[in-house]
Design a protein around this motif. Structure first.
Motif: not given
Length: 142
Positions: A50-74
């Motif tokens: 599921q997280e892979d699907e969401i990450a790829e969707r973010l890329l498809i719509i012109g953004d980027k997935p979370l790339l560090n643990l600080t963002e994840v924790m926030q």
């Protein structure tokens, strides 16, 4: 919250969820060990997908997935159990609450999908999948 922000929050929450399910898989003890050990493994594998699907969707719509643990924790929205609270009852309760968080986030994102059929479809499928996971957990607990 924007659609992008909802997707990023969902991505972070799924990353936290997979970590929690791995932790539960490793730390479960008691009468339900065999069933829950296997179920938690299935859930962390599901979470990775599921997280892979969401990450790829973010890329498809012109953004980027979370790339560090600080963002994840926030951005994470689920409860992370400390080691001293890793009992079967707490794990199950936290799992139920995690499903509720997923459903709330996905439904919020779905409302923001004007003319974005791909994200609408992704979130609709995700909701159906989480509802099934929640139903299976409820049936197990009956």
């Amino acid at each position: 919250m924007s659609k992008i922000q909802v997707l990023k929050t969902l991505h972070a929450t799924l990353k936290s969820f997979t970590f929690e399910m791995q932790k539960y898989h490793w730390m479960i003890k008691g009468k339900g060990f065999y069933e829950l050990h296997k179920a938690f493994e299935g859930l962390y594998n599901w979470g990775f997908e599921q997280e892979d699907e969401i990450a790829e969707r973010l890329l498809i719509i012109g953004d980027k997935p979370l790339l560090n643990l600080t963002e994840v924790m926030q951005l994470n929205q689920i409860n992370v159990l400390p080691e001293n609270e890793l009992t079967e009852a707490n794990m199950i309760n936290n799992l139920k609450n995690s499903f509720d968080v997923f459903l709330n986030l996905a439904r919020q994102g779905l409302e923001l999908c004007e003319n974005d059929v791909g994200t609408d479809s992704l979130l609709s499928d995700f909701i159906a999948d989480v509802e099934k996971q929640a139903w299976m957990l409820k049936a197990y607990l009956a």
